[in-house]
Design a protein around this motif. Structure first.
Motif, PDB file in Angstrom:
ATOM      1  N   ILE A  74      42.850  12.585  44.784  1.00 30.95           N
ATOM      2  CA  ILE A  74      44.088  12.843  44.762  1.00 30.95           C
ATOM      3  C   ILE A  74      45.552  12.286  45.096  1.00 30.95           C
ATOM      4  O   ILE A  74      46.417  11.810  44.002  1.00 30.95           O
ATOM      5  CB  ILE A  74      44.702  14.904  43.779  1.00 30.95           C
ATOM      6  N   THR A  75      45.357  12.541  46.270  1.00 32.68           N
ATOM      7  CA  THR A  75      46.808  11.948  47.318  1.00 32.68           C
ATOM      8  C   THR A  75      46.539  10.324  47.402  1.00 32.68           C
ATOM      9  O   THR A  75      47.304   9.786  47.581  1.00 32.68           O
ATOM     10  CB  THR A  75      46.920  12.324  48.592  1.00 32.68           C
ATOM     11  N   CYS A  76      44.848   9.521  46.718  1.00 33.01           N
ATOM     12  CA  CYS A  76      44.785   8.195  46.797  1.00 33.01           C
ATOM     13  C   CYS A  76      45.461   7.163  46.220  1.00 33.01           C
ATOM     14  O   CYS A  76      46.342   7.499  44.546  1.00 33.01           O
ATOM     15  CB  CYS A  76      43.348   8.452  46.069  1.00 33.01           C
ATOM     16  N   TYR A  77      46.669   6.343  46.824  1.00 32.26           N
ATOM     17  CA  TYR A  77      47.180   5.766  46.007  1.00 32.26           C
ATOM     18  C   TYR A  77      46.827   5.078  45.383  1.00 32.26           C
ATOM     19  O   TYR A  77      47.684   4.781  44.423  1.00 32.26           O
ATOM     20  CB  TYR A  77      47.774   4.411  47.928  1.00 32.26           C
ATOM     21  N   TYR A  78      45.636   4.240  44.992  1.00 31.34           N
ATOM     22  CA  TYR A  78      44.812   3.895  43.480  1.00 31.34           C
ATOM     23  C   TYR A  78      45.034   4.445  42.812  1.00 31.34           C
ATOM     24  O   TYR A  78      45.471   4.578  41.716  1.00 31.34           O
ATOM     25  CB  TYR A  78      43.969   3.370  43.521  1.00 31.34           C
ATOM     26  N   TYR A  79      44.376   5.831  42.862  1.00 28.27           N
ATOM     27  CA  TYR A  79      44.103   7.060  42.100  1.00 28.27           C
ATOM     28  C   TYR A  79      45.787   8.010  41.230  1.00 28.27           C
ATOM     29  O   TYR A  79      45.919   8.079  40.291  1.00 28.27           O
ATOM     30  CB  TYR A  79      43.425   8.220  41.917  1.00 28.27           C
ATOM     31  N   ARG A  80      46.526   7.688  42.367  1.00 27.04           N
ATOM     32  CA  ARG A  80      48.374   8.054  42.118  1.00 27.04           C
ATOM     33  C   ARG A  80      48.550   6.695  40.876  1.00 27.04           C
ATOM     34  O   ARG A  80      49.042   7.534  40.223  1.00 27.04           O
ATOM     35  CB  ARG A  80      48.450   8.045  42.891  1.00 27.04           C
ATOM     36  N   LYS A  81      48.529   5.686  40.919  1.00 24.75           N
ATOM     37  CA  LYS A  81      48.967   4.729  40.232  1.00 24.75           C
ATOM     38  C   LYS A  81      47.684   5.048  38.609  1.00 24.75           C
ATOM     39  O   LYS A  81      48.358   5.400  37.523  1.00 24.75           O
ATOM     40  CB  LYS A  81      48.809   3.582  40.178  1.00 24.75           C
ATOM     41  N   ALA A  82      46.896   5.073  38.816  1.00 25.36           N
ATOM     42  CA  ALA A  82      45.989   5.903  37.519  1.00 25.36           C
ATOM     43  C   ALA A  82      46.185   6.924  36.934  1.00 25.36           C
ATOM     44  O   ALA A  82      46.636   6.629  35.627  1.00 25.36           O
ATOM     45  CB  ALA A  82      44.186   5.796  38.343  1.00 25.36           C
ATOM     46  N   TYR A  83      46.390   8.249  37.879  1.00 26.11           N
ATOM     47  CA  TYR A  83      46.784   8.966  36.600  1.00 26.11           C
ATOM     48  C   TYR A  83      48.203   9.371  35.894  1.00 26.11           C
ATOM     49  O   TYR A  83      48.351  10.056  35.227  1.00 26.11           O
ATOM     50  CB  TYR A  83      46.564  10.099  37.055  1.00 26.11           C
ATOM     51  N   TYR A  84      48.818   8.565  37.307  1.00 25.44           N
ATOM     52  CA  TYR A  84      50.543   8.521  36.711  1.00 25.44           C
ATOM     53  C   TYR A  84      50.808   8.110  35.592  1.00 25.44           C
ATOM     54  O   TYR A  84      51.785   8.404  34.207  1.00 25.44           O
ATOM     55  CB  TYR A  84      51.622   8.050  37.512  1.00 25.44           C
TER      56      TYR A  84
ATOM     57  N   LYS B 218      52.263   0.253  40.657  1.00 21.83           N
ATOM     58  CA  LYS B 218      52.396  -1.366  41.240  1.00 21.83           C
ATOM     59  C   LYS B 218      52.855  -2.130  39.787  1.00 21.83           C
ATOM     60  O   LYS B 218      52.275  -2.866  39.607  1.00 21.83           O
ATOM     61  CB  LYS B 218      51.300  -1.708  41.434  1.00 21.83           C
ATOM     62  N   CYS B 219      53.540  -1.626  38.789  1.00 20.18           N
ATOM     63  CA  CYS B 219      54.659  -2.770  38.050  1.00 20.18           C
ATOM     64  C   CYS B 219      55.056  -4.029  38.655  1.00 20.18           C
ATOM     65  O   CYS B 219      55.014  -5.185  38.417  1.00 20.18           O
ATOM     66  CB  CYS B 219      54.916  -2.244  36.755  1.00 20.18           C
ATOM     67  N   CYS B 220      55.682  -3.850  40.017  1.00 19.93           N
ATOM     68  CA  CYS B 220      56.368  -4.755  40.345  1.00 19.93           C
ATOM     69  C   CYS B 220      55.482  -5.758  40.962  1.00 19.93           C
ATOM     70  O   CYS B 220      55.725  -6.481  40.803  1.00 19.93           O
ATOM     71  CB  CYS B 220      57.224  -4.233  41.695  1.00 19.93           C
ATOM     72  N   SER B 221      54.635  -5.189  41.114  1.00 18.96           N
ATOM     73  CA  SER B 221      53.092  -6.261  41.706  1.00 18.96           C
ATOM     74  C   SER B 221      52.772  -6.990  40.468  1.00 18.96           C
ATOM     75  O   SER B 221      52.742  -8.609  41.207  1.00 18.96           O
ATOM     76  CB  SER B 221      52.371  -5.803  42.452  1.00 18.96           C
ATOM     77  N   GLU B 222      52.475  -6.119  38.890  1.00 17.76           N
ATOM     78  CA  GLU B 222      52.180  -6.892  38.402  1.00 17.76           C
ATOM     79  C   GLU B 222      53.038  -8.203  38.336  1.00 17.76           C
ATOM     80  O   GLU B 222      52.778  -9.242  37.320  1.00 17.76           O
ATOM     81  CB  GLU B 222      52.023  -6.566  37.451  1.00 17.76           C
ATOM     82  N   VAL B 223      54.065  -8.483  37.835  1.00 21.45           N
ATOM     83  CA  VAL B 223      55.185  -9.413  36.933  1.00 21.45           C
ATOM     84  C   VAL B 223      55.821 -10.120  38.448  1.00 21.45           C
ATOM     85  O   VAL B 223      56.125 -10.950  37.854  1.00 21.45           O
ATOM     86  CB  VAL B 223      56.171  -8.090  36.687  1.00 21.45           C
ATOM     87  N   CYS B 224      55.465  -9.896  39.371  1.00 19.85           N
ATOM     88  CA  CYS B 224      55.785 -11.238  40.775  1.00 19.85           C
ATOM     89  C   CYS B 224      55.587 -12.340  40.259  1.00 19.85           C
ATOM     90  O   CYS B 224      53.711 -12.633  40.358  1.00 19.85           O
ATOM     91  CB  CYS B 224      55.218 -10.052  42.319  1.00 19.85           C
ATOM     92  N   PRO B 225      55.878 -13.615  39.858  1.00 22.05           N
ATOM     93  CA  PRO B 225      55.363 -14.805  39.892  1.00 22.05           C
ATOM     94  C   PRO B 225      55.129 -15.535  41.512  1.00 22.05           C
ATOM     95  O   PRO B 225      54.330 -16.355  40.843  1.00 22.05           O
ATOM     96  CB  PRO B 225      56.677 -15.118  39.540  1.00 22.05           C
ATOM     97  N   GLU B 226      55.166 -14.770  42.270  1.00 28.40           N
ATOM     98  CA  GLU B 226      55.169 -15.371  43.477  1.00 28.40           C
ATOM     99  C   GLU B 226      53.757 -14.589  44.228  1.00 28.40           C
ATOM    100  O   GLU B 226      53.622 -14.995  44.923  1.00 28.40           O
ATOM    101  CB  GLU B 226      56.511 -15.509  44.320  1.00 28.40           C
ATOM    102  N   HIS B 227      53.528 -13.942  43.113  1.00 28.94           N
ATOM    103  CA  HIS B 227      51.951 -12.988  43.528  1.00 28.94           C
ATOM    104  C   HIS B 227      52.067 -12.319  44.960  1.00 28.94           C
ATOM    105  O   HIS B 227      51.359 -12.291  45.790  1.00 28.94           O
ATOM    106  CB  HIS B 227      51.059 -13.630  43.641  1.00 28.94           C
ATOM    107  N   ILE B 228      53.295 -11.464  44.911  1.00 35.45           N
ATOM    108  CA  ILE B 228      53.925 -11.331  46.361  1.00 35.45           C
ATOM    109  C   ILE B 228      53.009  -9.448  46.175  1.00 35.45           C
ATOM    110  O   ILE B 228      53.589  -8.898  45.048  1.00 35.45           O
ATOM    111  CB  ILE B 228      54.929 -11.183  46.473  1.00 35.45           C
ATOM    112  N   HIS B 229      51.968  -8.673  46.746  1.00 34.17           N
ATOM    113  CA  HIS B 229      51.726  -7.833  47.174  1.00 34.17           C
ATOM    114  C   HIS B 229      52.618  -6.873  47.027  1.00 34.17           C
ATOM    115  O   HIS B 229      52.599  -5.892  48.710  1.00 34.17           O
ATOM    116  CB  HIS B 229      50.388  -8.052  48.160  1.00 34.17           C
ATOM    117  N   ILE B 230      53.406  -6.762  46.506  1.00 36.37           N
ATOM    118  CA  ILE B 230      54.592  -5.574  46.592  1.00 36.37           C
ATOM    119  C   ILE B 230      54.494  -4.288  46.884  1.00 36.37           C
ATOM    120  O   ILE B 230      55.064  -3.700  47.959  1.00 36.37           O
ATOM    121  CB  ILE B 230      55.535  -6.081  45.482  1.00 36.37           C
ATOM    122  N   THR B 231      53.665  -3.905  46.766  1.00 41.67           N
ATOM    123  CA  THR B 231      53.520  -2.051  45.954  1.00 41.67           C
ATOM    124  C   THR B 231      52.431  -2.086  47.523  1.00 41.67           C
ATOM    125  O   THR B 231      52.601  -1.186  48.866  1.00 41.67           O
ATOM    126  CB  THR B 231      52.422  -1.875  45.062  1.00 41.67           C
ATOM    127  N   ASP B 232      51.318  -2.920  48.012  1.00 38.71           N
ATOM    128  CA  ASP B 232      49.994  -2.419  49.320  1.00 38.71           C
ATOM    129  C   ASP B 232      50.862  -2.987  50.339  1.00 38.71           C
ATOM    130  O   ASP B 232      50.450  -2.939  51.297  1.00 38.71           O
ATOM    131  CB  ASP B 232      49.196  -3.733  48.817  1.00 38.71           C
TER     132      ASP B 232
END
Lengths: 254, 249
Positions: free
Chosen positions: A97-107, B206-220
């Protein structure tokens, strides 16, 4: 100055609703299956081949089949409808639930915050993870520590099962722990702890190497999250089917 | 290989406006910005559009094509069907000036709020020495062309105007991360990220990463590592204890 007046919630023409819908359906199905198996309280141990489903591992309370309790039974029998997994499920669930991927998924999928990029969310207010309860997402690393311990227990169970020979069940348990290990190690908190928190990689070459390896796995975190989640259920289903004698294990040795 | 493409372009200013229909010639190999220029040249000479390099490097022609935040100059017409009506609108998150041009000064205000690079006091310019592995992470963030598509798509401010004061947006949280990860920066960026720039508002969708035209992994690579640093500082008593025991600052 005001924004451009565009009444439509979104002007996207693609099927932006499909990924959140698929995610929601997937998470719902898995939750229903996991809840059913958790409270079924049976068919988790195959005595003949020493297969223990990961959902019941470790089995720590007195109602466990004694042979399935690899670490003893320090807990008394649980009252009412409670079954052995309720002791460990909070940690496993907390990790996911607190995983950064699942957060994206369920948010996105369950809370529509946002449902998809550039699609307006339906909520009037938004405070993100700044206050209770969502500020508790910061506890992810503790669940990572707990999940790492439970992973070691699962690996131990898998190794023990090889003592009875080799069957399809052994291979399934092996793939299961491999996927769980890859998912756990690819965690963003693990990446941070491995070396991400350092400012000078050049002064810590070993941790830098560890960070680069975890980063490679981290690139596949979403895929590993789904693969490991689905495979835990499949592993549990296989053990349940063999334990209930619905099917027999395909044996290669013994 | 030319055809007559159907377009809907938002026209107006802060007093009002709407989508207007146009039919414009489309030629093989063109991008949406080419069509907008042809529209200016042939049918709507007063159509306002901000552009500069036509190479995806200046970050000027940010807009929304079929509802998706994109650079007009990097959106090929070949990704659309010939019969499709293509909608071009200005970025939603920022105040409109006219037609496809928005006022992006919100971003400049937020940029000024990030304290600049602070090298050690005893180190003079020209004495900076660092290894490549130490600056690699920050270098990824330097690819940013400041198109502000990430700021535009982030729902924290896109859907909630009231959050603009508290939240700096992914571009400037990434700037904070860039400095925080810089081996020679001495400023304390962690508390700033959480308290001054609203990192807690980010729910890492992760929408910021999705739209970045430079493909920067902003979120990760920027936002999550900053969240983990904040967790170190504010939410992890084990780290706190380790710092006390080993007298780390």
């Amino acid at each position: 100055m005001a924004r451009a007046q565009i009444a439509a919630r979104t002007l996207r023409t693609d099927r932006w609703w499909l990924p959140p819908l698929t995610t929601f359906a997937g998470l719902l199905l898995i939750s229903i299956y996991a809840a059913f198996r958790t409270f079924q309280g049976d068919f988790y141990w195959v005595d003949q081949y020493h297969y223990l489903t990961p959902m019941y591992s470790p089995c720590l309370s007195e109602e466990c089949v004694p042979a399935a309790s690899h670490f003893g039974q320090p807990l008394p029998a649980l009252p009412g409808f409670l079954t052995p997994p309720v002791v460990i499920i909070p940690f496993l669930l907390g990790f996911r639930i607190t995983c950064y991927y699942y957060r994206k998924a369920y948010y996105r999928a369950a809370w529509a915050s946002p449902p998809a990029c550039a699609v307006a969310e339906p909520h009037a207010k938004y405070t993100g993870e700044t206050r209770f309860p969502l500020i508790a997402q910061n506890l992810h690393r503790y669940f990572f520590y707990a999940a790492s311990i439970l992973l070691c227990v699962n690996i131990y169970d898998t190794v023990l099962a090889f003592g009875t020979g080799l069957g399809l069940g052994n291979l399934i348990l092996l793939v299961n722990v491999s996927l769980l290990a890859a998912y756990t190690l690819s965690c963003h908190s693990c990446r941070h702890i491995a070396g991400g928190r350092l400012k000078h990689f050049s002064k810590h070459p070993v941790r830098y190497w560890m960070w680069t390896q975890v980063s490679k796995l981290n690139n596949r975190h979403m895929q590993l999250a789904w693969a490991s989640l689905i495979f835990v259920c499949l592993t549990d289903l296989y053990v349940a089917l063999v334990a209930s004698e619905t099917i027999s294990d395909l044996r290669f040795i013994n | 290989m030319s055809y007559q493409g159907k377009f809907r372009v938002w026209r107006g200013d802060d007093s009002g406006g709407g989508l207007e229909d146009f039919t414009v010639e489309v030629n093989e190999g063109e991008v949406v910005l080419d069509i907008i220029h042809r529209l200016q040249a042939t049918q709507a000479p007063d159509l306002a559009v901000r552009w500069n390099c036509k190479a995806g490097k200046c970050g000027s022609c940010s807009a929304e094509v079929n509802g998706r935040p994109r650079l007009l100059c990097m959106t090929r017409m070949s990704i659309f069907e010939e019969a499709e009506t293509i909608t071009v609108t200005p970025m939603r998150t920022f105040p409109i000036i006219r037609d496809l041009v928005t006022d992006v000064s919100f971003n400049y205000t937020k940029a000024r709020e990030v304290p600049s690079f602070q090298p050690p006091k005893d180190l003079a310019p020209g004495e900076y020495r660092m290894q490549q592995v130490d600056v690699e992470r920050s270098q990824e963030f330097r690819k940013c062309i400041e198109c502000f598509l990430c700021q535009n798509t982030c729902h924290v401010v896109r859907d909630h105007e009231e959050n603009k004061e508290a939240f700096s947006g992914p571009r400037f949280l990434m700037r904070v991360a860039e400095l925080e990860m810089h081996p020679l920066d001495t400023a304390d960026r962690v508390d700033q990220a959480q308290d001054d720039h609203g990192l807690g508002y980010c729910n890492i969708t992760k929408c910021c990463s999705e739209v970045c035209p430079e493909h920067i992994h902003i979120t990760d690579n920027a936002l999550i590592p900053m969240k983990e640093r904040v967790a170190d500082r504010k939410y992890d008593p084990i780290v706190w204890l380790g710092n006390k025991l080993f007298r780390r600052s």
